[in-house]
Design a protein around this motif. Structure first.
Motif, PDB file in Angstrom:
ATOM      1  N   ARG A 269       3.274   5.347 -11.496  1.00 51.13           N
ATOM      2  CA  ARG A 269       2.040   5.789 -12.171  1.00 51.13           C
ATOM      3  C   ARG A 269       1.626   7.197 -11.715  1.00 51.13           C
ATOM      4  O   ARG A 269       0.500   7.631 -11.973  1.00 51.13           O
ATOM      5  N   GLY A 270       2.528   7.869 -10.987  1.00 49.01           N
ATOM      6  CA  GLY A 270       2.281   9.260 -10.607  1.00 49.01           C
ATOM      7  C   GLY A 270       1.044   9.446  -9.750  1.00 49.01           C
ATOM      8  O   GLY A 270       0.900   8.820  -8.695  1.00 49.01           O
ATOM      9  N   ALA A 271       0.133  10.302 -10.225  1.00 49.20           N
ATOM     10  CA  ALA A 271      -1.053  10.687  -9.449  1.00 49.20           C
ATOM     11  C   ALA A 271      -1.908   9.480  -9.059  1.00 49.20           C
ATOM     12  O   ALA A 271      -2.523   9.464  -7.985  1.00 49.20           O
ATOM     13  N   GLU A 272      -1.910   8.468  -9.913  1.00 53.30           N
ATOM     14  CA  GLU A 272      -2.703   7.279  -9.612  1.00 53.30           C
ATOM     15  C   GLU A 272      -2.173   6.592  -8.348  1.00 53.30           C
ATOM     16  O   GLU A 272      -2.958   6.164  -7.484  1.00 53.30           O
ATOM     17  N   ASP A 273      -0.867   6.494  -8.242  1.00 54.44           N
ATOM     18  CA  ASP A 273      -0.251   5.879  -7.057  1.00 54.44           C
ATOM     19  C   ASP A 273      -0.481   6.748  -5.821  1.00 54.44           C
ATOM     20  O   ASP A 273      -0.706   6.237  -4.722  1.00 54.44           O
ATOM     21  N   LEU A 274      -0.433   8.056  -6.025  1.00 54.26           N
ATOM     22  CA  LEU A 274      -0.655   8.979  -4.907  1.00 54.26           C
ATOM     23  C   LEU A 274      -2.076   8.797  -4.355  1.00 54.26           C
ATOM     24  O   LEU A 274      -2.287   8.704  -3.143  1.00 54.26           O
ATOM     25  N   THR A 275      -3.030   8.718  -5.259  1.00 54.17           N
ATOM     26  CA  THR A 275      -4.429   8.546  -4.864  1.00 54.17           C
ATOM     27  C   THR A 275      -4.607   7.236  -4.094  1.00 54.17           C
ATOM     28  O   THR A 275      -5.281   7.185  -3.055  1.00 54.17           O
ATOM     29  N   GLU A 276      -3.957   6.205  -4.601  1.00 48.34           N
ATOM     30  CA  GLU A 276      -4.048   4.888  -3.958  1.00 48.34           C
ATOM     31  C   GLU A 276      -3.425   4.958  -2.551  1.00 48.34           C
ATOM     32  O   GLU A 276      -3.976   4.390  -1.589  1.00 48.34           O
ATOM     33  N   ALA A 277      -2.321   5.666  -2.421  1.00 50.64           N
ATOM     34  CA  ALA A 277      -1.662   5.807  -1.114  1.00 50.64           C
ATOM     35  C   ALA A 277      -2.596   6.512  -0.134  1.00 50.64           C
ATOM     36  O   ALA A 277      -2.732   6.096   1.025  1.00 50.64           O
ATOM     37  N   VAL A 278      -3.240   7.581  -0.602  1.00 54.00           N
ATOM     38  CA  VAL A 278      -4.185   8.319   0.255  1.00 54.00           C
ATOM     39  C   VAL A 278      -5.296   7.383   0.724  1.00 54.00           C
ATOM     40  O   VAL A 278      -5.667   7.359   1.898  1.00 54.00           O
ATOM     41  N   ARG A 279      -5.804   6.582  -0.205  1.00 51.95           N
ATOM     42  CA  ARG A 279      -6.903   5.667   0.107  1.00 51.95           C
ATOM     43  C   ARG A 279      -6.472   4.644   1.174  1.00 51.95           C
ATOM     44  O   ARG A 279      -7.184   4.410   2.151  1.00 51.95           O
ATOM     45  N   LEU A 280      -5.279   4.059   1.002  1.00 52.00           N
ATOM     46  CA  LEU A 280      -4.770   3.055   1.944  1.00 52.00           C
ATOM     47  C   LEU A 280      -4.560   3.664   3.337  1.00 52.00           C
ATOM     48  O   LEU A 280      -4.894   3.040   4.352  1.00 52.00           O
ATOM     49  N   LEU A 281      -3.999   4.880   3.375  1.00 44.12           N
ATOM     50  CA  LEU A 281      -3.721   5.536   4.654  1.00 44.12           C
ATOM     51  C   LEU A 281      -5.035   5.878   5.356  1.00 44.12           C
ATOM     52  O   LEU A 281      -5.184   5.685   6.566  1.00 44.12           O
ATOM     53  N   ASP A 282      -5.983   6.348   4.572  1.00 44.47           N
ATOM     54  CA  ASP A 282      -7.293   6.721   5.120  1.00 44.47           C
ATOM     55  C   ASP A 282      -7.991   5.497   5.691  1.00 44.47           C
ATOM     56  O   ASP A 282      -8.535   5.531   6.805  1.00 44.47           O
ATOM     57  N   ALA A 283      -7.930   4.396   4.950  1.00 50.47           N
ATOM     58  CA  ALA A 283      -8.584   3.154   5.387  1.00 50.47           C
ATOM     59  C   ALA A 283      -7.970   2.656   6.692  1.00 50.47           C
ATOM     60  O   ALA A 283      -8.656   2.048   7.522  1.00 50.47           O
ATOM     61  N   ALA A 284      -6.649   2.926   6.893  1.00 50.05           N
ATOM     62  CA  ALA A 284      -5.982   2.473   8.109  1.00 50.05           C
ATOM     63  C   ALA A 284      -6.123   3.499   9.239  1.00 50.05           C
ATOM     64  O   ALA A 284      -5.589   3.303  10.332  1.00 50.05           O
TER      65      ALA A 284
END
Ligand SMILES: Nc1ncnc2c1ncn2[C@@H]1O[C@H](COP(=O)(O)OP(=O)(O)OP(=O)(O)O)[C@@H](O)[C@H]1O
Ligand SMILES: [Mg+2]
Length: 310
Positions: A269-284
């Motif tokens: 999903r391109g940018a959507e997946d990238l944004t989600e990855a950033v969110r997950l990494l930030d949360a951790a």
């Protein structure tokens, strides 16, 4: 009777001294298809085209073009093909128009007819404005277009294009892709070679991946991309010690593949997946040195298919 495929090559072998340029290559191209032969330097791409266009003889194996054997009926093969080589064939000291008229005359057209064919091709390849300038003054993209135009003078039904966009800037490359598609839409069968997965993806109906003179994979561009995972999101944590934590955090999205401190995960999903990855990494609480989307390259294909880079 059904028509034979445009190209049928079986178990082609060709050696040059100690080099096995082709090592049992199989290849079929149906009428009206664009087939892309994808492979790194030295894979045997040019050798395969040379055999199919009767410039080289195979040591063993057989090849037919439009049902004609390349060894026993070379003239019938040549009458149906055009080859645009990796290196330019036009005469640089002549203008594009002179090159085209010359080839048309060599193919037996009368002067008026040769000039008409030249005008047609100049127009088709967007060279009318530069038609009366020497080819040596052309840009790389214009030269390549002149080269293809010249190879089409005889109105072939099968076009071989050897790395049509290597060395071209991105805009000329897009223009070339458009022209190849237009040729296909006009009924031409095209066999092209390339080192770029993106090019094979954009142009080819079917891709044949070649390594060390043999086919290691074959299929539609989509099937091939599925195999290598399509667009990837790549993450490099700031601290190498955080790679495992990052992998755990990202596993909510997809299972990452880890190499040299970099995590790669499919990002369809391109940018959507990238944004989600950033969110997950930030949360951790993981700090990131670099994160980016990357489209697969020839190297990725080879890594997946052979376990080593191209
Ligand atoms: N005439 C020749 N004499 C000796 N070796 C040759 C000859 N032609 C090709 N080779 C060798 O055969 C192998 C395949 O070459 P080929 O030119 O077919 O590869 P390619 O896939 O077209 O590579 P590239 O992407 O660099 O154009 C290479 O190792 C090359 O050096
Ligand atoms: Mg080559």
């Amino acid at each position: 009777m059904t028509e034979p495929p445009m190209v049928r090559a079986e178990r082609l072998v060709k050696t040059f001294g100690d080099t096995r340029a082709l090592d049992g290559l199989d290849l079929t191209v149906e009428r009206g298809e664009i087939v892309g032969v994808l492979g790194p330097n030295g894979a045997g791409k040019t050798t395969a085209l040379s055999i199919l266009s009767t410039l080289e003889r195979p040591d063993s194996g057989r090849a037919e073009v439009a049902g004609f054997d390349v060894l026993t009926h070379p003239a019938d093969v040549r009458a149906r093909i055009a080859l645009t080589g990796q290196y330019a064939a036009v005469d640089e000291k002549l203008t594009a128009r002179e090159n085209l008229v010359l080839f048309a005359r060599l193919l037996g057209r009368r002067p008026a007819d040769a000039r008409a064919r030249a005008r047609e091709l100049l127009d088709e390849f967007d060279l009318t404005e530069a038609a009366d300038r020497r080819v040596e003054t052309y840009s790389g993209g214009m030269r390549r277009r002149a080269d293809i135009a010249v190879s089409l003078v005889g109105a072939p039904s099968l076009l071989f294009l050897d790395e049509p966009t290597t060395g071209l800037d991105p805009r000329s490359r897009l223009g070339m892709w458009e022209r190849v598609r237009a040729l296909r839409d006009g009924g031409m069968t095209v066999l092209l070679t390339t080192q770029y997965l993106e090019e094979a993806d954009m142009l080819a109906d079917r891709v044949v991946v070649v390594d060390h003179g043999r086919v290691i994979a074959e299929g539609t561009p989509d099937a091939l991309k599925d195999k290598v995972g399509g667009t990837q999101c790549e993450v490099r944590p700031l601290a190498a010690t955080e790679v495992e934590d990052a992998a755990r955090a990202l596993s909510a999205l997809a299972t990452p593949f880890v190499r040299d401190g970099v995590l790669s995960l499919p990002a369809p999903r391109g940018a959507e997946d990238l944004t989600e990855a950033v969110r997950l990494l930030d949360a951790a609480g993981i700090r990131v040195a670099d994160i980016a989307l990357r489209r697969p390259t020839l190297d990725d294909v080879f890594l997946r298919l052979t376990g080593h880079p191209a």
